[in-house]
Motif scaffolding. Structure first.
Motif, short mmCIF file in Angstrom:
data_model
loop_
_atom_site.label_atom_id
_atom_site.label_comp_id
_atom_site.label_asym_id
_atom_site.label_seq_id
_atom_site.Cartn_x
_atom_site.Cartn_y
_atom_site.Cartn_z
N HIS A 1 39.23 -79.63 -0.99
CA HIS A 1 38.97 -78.23 0.19
C HIS A 1 39.05 -76.97 -0.65
CE1 HIS A 1 39.00 -76.22 3.82
NE2 HIS A 1 40.01 -75.85 3.53
N VAL A 2 40.10 -76.73 -1.06
CA VAL A 2 40.37 -75.24 -1.55
C VAL A 2 39.44 -75.02 -2.63
CG1 VAL A 2 42.18 -73.81 -2.66
CG2 VAL A 2 42.64 -75.34 -0.69
N ALA B 1 36.22 -74.05 -1.05
CA ALA B 1 36.24 -72.84 -0.30
C ALA B 1 36.17 -71.63 -1.26
CB ALA B 1 37.47 -72.86 0.48
N ILE B 2 36.98 -71.74 -2.15
CA ILE B 2 36.95 -70.59 -2.95
C ILE B 2 35.68 -70.49 -3.97
CG2 ILE B 2 38.03 -69.71 -5.36
CD1 ILE B 2 40.66 -71.08 -4.63
N GLN C 1 32.82 -68.88 -1.63
CA GLN C 1 32.99 -67.51 -1.64
C GLN C 1 32.37 -66.67 -2.97
OE1 GLN C 1 37.08 -67.66 -0.58
NE2 GLN C 1 36.31 -66.95 1.66
N LEU D 1 33.22 -76.80 4.12
CA LEU D 1 33.38 -77.01 5.86
C LEU D 1 33.68 -78.72 6.34
CD1 LEU D 1 30.45 -74.98 7.13
CD2 LEU D 1 32.77 -74.71 7.87
N GLY E 1 37.22 -79.52 5.35
CA GLY E 1 37.86 -78.77 6.24
C GLY E 1 37.96 -79.64 7.60
N ALA E 2 36.69 -79.96 7.84
CA ALA E 2 36.41 -80.71 9.30
C ALA E 2 37.52 -82.23 9.35
CB ALA E 2 35.33 -80.73 9.67
N TRP F 1 39.86 -82.76 7.39
CA TRP F 1 41.13 -82.89 7.35
C TRP F 1 41.76 -82.39 8.41
CZ3 TRP F 1 43.64 -78.88 3.18
CH2 TRP F 1 44.88 -78.99 3.19
N GLY F 2 41.02 -81.82 9.44
CA GLY F 2 41.38 -81.07 10.73
C GLY F 2 41.72 -82.46 11.62
N THR G 1 45.17 -83.39 11.20
CA THR G 1 46.27 -82.64 11.07
C THR G 1 46.28 -81.93 12.70
OG1 THR G 1 45.62 -82.19 9.06
CG2 THR G 1 47.45 -80.90 9.56
N TRP H 1 37.09 -79.77 14.88
CA TRP H 1 36.59 -78.53 14.78
C TRP H 1 37.45 -77.69 15.65
CZ3 TRP H 1 33.84 -75.63 11.26
CH2 TRP H 1 33.75 -74.26 11.63
N ARG I 1 39.53 -68.52 9.75
CA ARG I 1 38.98 -69.08 8.55
C ARG I 1 37.82 -69.95 8.56
NH1 ARG I 1 43.83 -69.60 4.45
NH2 ARG I 1 42.87 -68.40 2.84
N LEU I 2 37.84 -71.06 9.52
CA LEU I 2 36.58 -71.99 9.59
C LEU I 2 35.54 -71.01 10.26
CD1 LEU I 2 38.17 -75.07 11.55
CD2 LEU I 2 39.09 -73.67 9.45
N MET J 1 34.12 -69.16 7.42
CA MET J 1 33.34 -70.01 6.44
C MET J 1 31.71 -70.42 7.12
SD MET J 1 34.17 -71.08 3.50
CE MET J 1 33.36 -72.14 2.32
N LEU K 1 47.03 -71.36 8.42
CA LEU K 1 47.09 -72.12 6.89
C LEU K 1 47.84 -71.54 6.08
CD1 LEU K 1 42.96 -72.05 6.62
CD2 LEU K 1 44.75 -74.05 7.24
C1 HEM Z 1 36.18 -76.89 8.84
C2 HEM Z 1 37.45 -76.53 8.42
C3 HEM Z 1 37.95 -75.74 7.52
C4 HEM Z 1 37.39 -74.69 6.67
C5 HEM Z 1 35.97 -74.09 6.91
C6 HEM Z 1 38.48 -74.30 5.83
C7 HEM Z 1 38.08 -73.02 5.01
C8 HEM Z 1 38.88 -72.53 4.09
C9 HEM Z 1 38.98 -71.54 3.39
C10 HEM Z 1 37.72 -70.40 3.55
C11 HEM Z 1 40.06 -71.26 2.58
C12 HEM Z 1 40.15 -70.21 1.67
C13 HEM Z 1 40.33 -70.44 0.07
C14 HEM Z 1 40.82 -69.33 -0.59
O1 HEM Z 1 40.12 -68.41 -0.64
O2 HEM Z 1 41.87 -69.35 -0.86
C15 HEM Z 1 40.94 -72.54 2.79
C16 HEM Z 1 42.04 -72.54 2.19
C17 HEM Z 1 42.85 -73.54 2.86
N1 HEM Z 1 42.71 -74.46 3.69
FE1 HEM Z 1 41.29 -74.85 4.79
N2 HEM Z 1 39.44 -74.87 6.00
C18 HEM Z 1 39.34 -75.69 7.04
C19 HEM Z 1 40.15 -76.68 7.48
C20 HEM Z 1 41.59 -76.91 6.99
C21 HEM Z 1 42.47 -77.97 7.29
C22 HEM Z 1 42.24 -78.82 8.47
C23 HEM Z 1 43.52 -77.70 6.40
C24 HEM Z 1 45.05 -78.26 6.66
C25 HEM Z 1 45.41 -78.59 7.74
C26 HEM Z 1 43.34 -76.63 5.49
C27 HEM Z 1 43.96 -76.20 4.66
C28 HEM Z 1 43.99 -75.39 3.71
C29 HEM Z 1 44.76 -74.98 2.78
C30 HEM Z 1 46.28 -75.45 2.59
C31 HEM Z 1 44.22 -73.83 2.00
C32 HEM Z 1 44.61 -73.08 0.93
C33 HEM Z 1 45.35 -71.86 1.46
C34 HEM Z 1 45.86 -70.72 0.48
O3 HEM Z 1 46.21 -71.31 -0.72
O4 HEM Z 1 45.60 -69.72 0.70
N3 HEM Z 1 42.12 -76.20 5.68
N4 HEM Z 1 40.26 -73.12 3.87
#
Ligand code: HEM
Ligand SMILES: Nc1ncnc2c1ncn2[C@@H]1O[C@H](COP(=O)(O)OP(=O)(O)OP(=O)(O)O)[C@@H](O)[C@H]1O
Ligand SMILES: Nc1ncnc2c1ncn2[C@@H]1O[C@H](COP(=O)(O)OP(=O)(O)OP(=O)(O)O)[C@@H](O)[C@H]1O
Ligand SMILES: [Mg+2]
Ligand SMILES: [Mg+2]
Lengths: 238, 59, 250, 212, 238, 212
Positions: free
Chosen positions: C66-67, C70-71, C74, C114, C117-118, C120-121, C124, C129, C134-135, C138, C197
């Motif tokens: 996921h991470v 996501a990074i 971007q 996405l 993340g979904a 994982w959601g 958790t 959704w 953040r979501l 994204m 987050l």
């Molecule tokens: C569709 C759902 C999700 C999307 C679109 C999403 C999107 C993102 C984005 C854009 C980042 C930033 C990455 C960065 O630039 O560092 C991120 C980081 C992260 N997300 Fe998600 N996320 C989703 C769901 C989740 C869920 C359900 C969890 C956990 C319960 C989660 C946990 C994390 C964690 C732990 C990070 C790293 C945070 C950090 O180190 O800054 N995400 N996610």
């Protein structure tokens, strides 16, 4: 650049389509060529589904409550807004004239055009609706009602909208007028459509609503093409 | 090693479905991303080769 | 062209599709091997050796996909916009091609972010959704990508398409910080954050290291796909130049 | 004498308080080419649209083989090929696709002559490119290709030579002459000097309208 | 028919307009001629206000809650949907070419066109908003926030939308694409717009939101015309 | 010798894998009328759009009074009057309103000649009707009226005579000749046979493109 006309003649399929298939195929082909036409209503639908939580409230309980209405209003607006272009480009490039001068029955051609329109708006909307439902937290009970009501309701929207489109096509600018003409006719569909989903959600039987939606569709199928054909002849002769 | 048995590994503490689904999707995305340009390359090459042959014939 | 006289040599070279094709040919295997090792190793580490999270258990392992995705999603956008700007200003063909190659990769990675993340959601938060900041941002990023792709494919002339998408990508770039800012605000205002987050305990080293490996692996993977696409694009556009003719017929 | 194909009687048309023609009467027979003449704005297009049944802004009578045109609309349309100011070519479709659609709409268009027609109008090699990438003249040629495929006896052509190059004009003139010789009927307008000589009968609208 | 050219020359005003006024006057005149252009966004706005209670729920407490969001979403959709036609007809009849070949600064002309667009969509929407607010039972406290936020937000929507319109004008069919391109760019405006009304409703200060909306407008005013001009040149050259 | 007004050097343009022209070079001087010839689809419109600065699909150099065209875009546009396939006439506006807008956009268009120009193109009496009720030829005449009002030295005219009646064509030819005599420069395409004789220099694109 070399050409091989002889070769091409050999492989080319020279079957002539009937008016219905010819018109249907062409309209689908046009949309396929433009690509974006295909995803147009979907994008609009997705847009509404995104904007609504963003603009109004992201709360899931709240969203679940308004979901049926929002999906139906979105479907209605998507259809309404795509209606204006149904005959406009044909009018502008002269193909509408050619259509009206065709000895083929206009009824069939018009029906094909409306069918193509529905296949490119109503049908994808219907297929997308469950996704929208999920995004707006619609309970699972309502899904079947949602899909079924859209399936029966959206063709009616296309048929009725096409009458408006045909009436306004000769005008320099029909965009608005069409909304005004068509909207009142859309409201019954909207009301029965949302009511059926509400019924499904509360566990009431939905058969009655679906029957009404079906009846409206049947009426539309018979009457609308006649009205559309007449309207087109009037618009072009002006 | 955070898992004792293979079954535990698959189960992921009850979250197996989610974890494996995620990794599966990741795999699919990665593979598609690799395969897509490769297929595109093949297509371009055959197409261009055909064009070259045609031009050679013509001239 | 005369205007380009003042530019440094490497810029010239970069601007030459042929040179670019050759250099990427050399770099490709290196990055491919690196990506393979890092991704396979990182995944094994992530799935087998890294400890489970004390709160979330094993579902936490999704983070390793996921991470990074996501990074990457971007930074890929940044790259696309910058390349587009270079193409627009200095009329550099290769930059246009890079920008074009970025869009589909970025979009697919955004979808991956996405989706993970979904997924994982669900364990958790109990929902696929939620309309969290953040979501949402994204999702909007994905829309931006889709817009760029759609515009690029809708315009037939390659040159025009490249210029138009560059303008769009730049406008989007200006908007990304605004979007991020607005969405953050919006969320804190509307909805008491049930789950943020960032408020998680700082990560343990043995969890963090595999994450780092995966992030680098993802970047290498991106480089590989990027180069594959770029090379296709170069061949396609330079199809009439003599070196491509030789390449194809040889 | 046999009945005229098309009989126009006492046609009157007025647009925006300007009388375009009044008491216009003429017959068109088999094998005739009638050119409607007149300066810009004299009402040529208006007349052709009325005759083809597109416009109903008129008073007077039009007969198709002695039947009032509105009581034999379908039969009339079956005998008609109309070419208007707008050529009816879809910009995103290819020439071939456009012609296929024409054939689907008009049973009198013979699809088996597709390649022949495209070759005749000089579009071989362009069958598969979307029409919006074609030049102005090529676009109109797509629609003109119908002339080579049509079995309809009556052709109504509104400035068919617009944007066509000299060679193309000569070719189309020959085609029109040939159609007339084979018993067809052509009504056309054009600002070109036609080289068909005495084959053509002229109807001048300037004098009728009383414009300069 | 007799003409009196001499007489006409005498009474005719032969002042030449500058590019800004010339373009603005023409666009307003065009809309005035088409009439329906003027009422178009209003109708759409009203439609949403009617459909929403019908499709979702007529309950006044519920409606009051969703009113700010619904009004803003409606304003956004109305603007978005009117965007496509901003340059299209100019492109099709060749006036856009003439515009690009004009020695006058394109920046000014483009700004004038966007201003005309806003005067015909954003401004009437803003003026209509209180009526909509009443129809949706928005408490009186929110009215000023509603009007002010729309006043600051809708010009930004027009400016940003015009970029999308300029990028897609050369395409055979831009209608959908434009939504996709522009929507993500609209979201910040939507969020701050609704947030400011919510703030007004709960008695919080709205100054900060308005400042941000104003800042976005300022940014748009400077950047957008440049982007639009560039996009137009690119689109037409294709 | 003085520098040529417009200098075209090694122009290359390709559309859809078809080379339209390659190594096209020619100069245009003051007082010259250059007709770009070629059959349909040979690239006339493409060339004129490139020369006017609308299209950038080319390689090669274009100089306006010895300055590359892209470094003097504004000065060049100030000297240019362009008439394209689409005449740039708004259908819902009246001829007068259309011309006023042209004047606002182009400082070289002299609004005080408005009535004179409208009279010259035969639109007196039609000043106040919306253009969509005008005939095809009248619509193009609205845009042609600019020629009577313009002070721009360079005219680029793409098929200016399309849909214009014979009298109108003769009149416009005279106008073009007059403009050239007064030191103006005209680049035009047309499929009409021009009666200007040796005043005209011809550039033929057929041979360049290698089309039949
Ligand atoms: C569709 C759902 C999700 C999307 C679109 C999403 C999107 C993102 C984005 C854009 C980042 C930033 C990455 C960065 O630039 O560092 C991120 C980081 C992260 N997300 Fe998600 N996320 C989703 C769901 C989740 C869920 C359900 C969890 C956990 C319960 C989660 C946990 C994390 C964690 C732990 C990070 C790293 C945070 C950090 O180190 O800054 N995400 N996610
Ligand atoms: N946008 C485009 N994309 C691809 N090809 C194009 C495009 N525009 C024109 N062409 C091609 O360029 C060629 C020349 O077109 P152009 O319009 O310049 O011809 P022309 O000489 O003006 O012809 P005509 O006499 O019919 O006006 C045509 O064969 C056409 O297929
Ligand atoms: N829809 C309409 N409403 C009002 N008047 C119209 C309309 N259409 C045409 N007219 C008028 O009718 C007259 C004749 O137009 P028409 O198009 O028939 O001319 P035309 O002879 O075909 O001219 P051209 O040679 O320019 O094609 C014109 O003066 C025009 O003003
Ligand atoms: Mg006419
Ligand atoms: Mg041309």
């Amino acid at each position: 650049m070399t050409n091989h006309p002889a070769e091409k003649i050999a492989v080319r399929d020279l079957k002539v389509d009937g008016p219905f298939w010819g018109a249907l195929k062409r309209d689908l082909l046009l949309s396929y060529r433009r690509k974006s036409d295909l995803i147009n209503p979907l994008i609009f639908f997705l847009m509404v589904a995104t904007l609504f939580p963003l603009g109004v409230s992201p709360d899931s309980v709240f969203l679940a409550e308004v979901a049926p209405g929002v999906v139906w209003v979105a479907a209605l607006l998507a259809t309404l807004l795509s209606m204006d272009s149904l005959f406009r480009s044909d009018f502008e490039d002269g193909t509408l004239e050619q259509l009206l001068l065709s000895p083929q029955p206009l009824f069939m051609v018009v029906l094909a055009k409306v069918l193509a329109h529905w296949m490119l708006t109503g049908l994808p909307l219907t297929l997308m609706a469950p996704l929208l439902g999920v995004m707006l937290f619609l309970p699972a009970d309502g899904m079947s009602g949602l899909v079924l009501s859209l399936l029966l309701g959206t063709p009616t929207l296309s048929l009725v909208g096409a009458i408006g489109a045909a009436l306004t096509v000769g005008l320099r600018k029909g965009g608005v007028l069409i909304s005004l003409l068509v909207l009142p006719l859309y409201i019954p569909v909207l009301i029965f459509g949302t009511a059926s989903i509400q019924a499904a959600l509360t566990g009431l039987p939905v058969g009655g609503y679906m029957a009404i939606l079906g009846a409206m569709l049947a009426l539309g199928l018979i009457m609308a093409p006649l009205a559309i054909s007449a309207a087109l002849r009037i618009s072009v002769s002006g | 090693m955070s898992f004792e048995t293979f079954a535990e590994f698959i189960d992921m503490g009850g979250h197996g479905l989610y974890v494996w689904l995620s990794y599966a999707i990741a795999l699919v995305v990665i593979v598609l991303n690799i395969v897509n340009p490769l297929m595109q390359k093949r297509q371009i090459f055959t197409e261009q080769a055909r064009r070259l042959r045609r031009e050679k014939q013509a001239s | 062209m005369a205007e380009k006289k003042w530019m440094p040599r490497w810029f010239y070279q970069l601007a030459s599709p042929r040179w670019c094709y050759q250099i990427t040919g050399k770099l490709l295997p290196i990055f491919a091997v690196a990506a393979l090792i890092l991704l396979v190793g990182g995944t094994a580490w992530a799935l087998i050796y890294a400890p489970a999270d004390y709160q979330q258990g094993n579902s936490f392992r999704i983070i390793y996909i996921h991470v990074p995705s996501a990074i990457l999603a971007q930074s890929c956008y940044m790259m696309m916009a910058v390349a587009g700007a270079i193409g627009l200003i200095w009329k550099m063909k290769v930059a246009d091609m890079v920008a074009k190659a970025c869009a589909p990769i970025g979009a697919s990675i955004a979808i991956l972010a996405l989706a993970t993340g979904a997924i994982w959601g669900k364990p958790t938060w109990g929902a696929w959704w939620v309309w969290d900041a953040r979501l949402t941002s994204m999702l909007i990023l994905l829309f931006l990508y889709l817009g760029v792709i759609a515009l690029n494919s809708a315009i037939e002339s390659e040159q025009t398409a490249a210029q138009a998408t560059a303008v769009l990508a730049l406008v989007g770039l200006v908007n990304i910080p605004i979007i991020k800012y607005s969405v953050d605000w919006w969320n804190t205002l509307h909805q008491p954050a049930t789950f943020t987050l960032t408020e998680r305990p700082a990560m343990a080293m043995e969890m963090w290291l595999p994450l780092l490996v995966m992030v680098i692996g993802f970047y290498c993977f991106f480089a590989v796909v990027m180069m594959l696409r770029l090379r296709n694009e170069i061949i396609q556009r330079e199809r009439r130049s003599s070196w491509v003719r030789e390449l194809i017929s040889g | 004498m046999s009945t005229p194909r098309l009989k126009i009687e006492n046609l009157f048309c007025e647009r925006d308080d300007r009388i375009l023609f009044d008491q216009l009467s003429f017959d068109v027979n088999e094998g005739e080419v009638v050119q409607i003449e007149g300066q810009n704005g004299s009402g040529k297009t208006t007349l052709l649209r009325i005759l083809s049944g597109l416009s109903r802004h008129y008073e007077g009578d039009i007969y198709w083989q002695d039947v009032p045109i509105h009581s034999c609309a379908e039969a009339f349309r079956e005998s008609l090929l109309y070419f208007g100011h707008q050529p009816g070519v879809k910009a995103v479709l290819t020439p071939e696709e456009n012609l296929r659609w024409f054939a689907a709409m008009h049973p009198t268009i013979d699809l088996s002559k597709l390649d022949y027609a495209l070759a005749k109008v000089g579009l071989t090699g362009y069958e598969d490119v979307p029409c919006h990438t074609l030049s102005a003249g090529q676009n109109r040629r797509v629609s003109l290709a119908r002339l080579y495929m049509s079995n309809a006896p009556l052709w109504i052509l509104d400035e068919p030579f617009t944007a066509i190059d000299k060679k193309g004009v000569a070719q189309n003139e020959a085609l029109i002459a040939e159609h007339a010789e084979q018993g067809g009927t052509v009504l056309l307008t054009t600002h070109h000097e036609l080289a068909m000589g005495d084959l053509i009968r002229r109807v001048n609208l300037d004098q009728l309208a009383g414009t300069s």
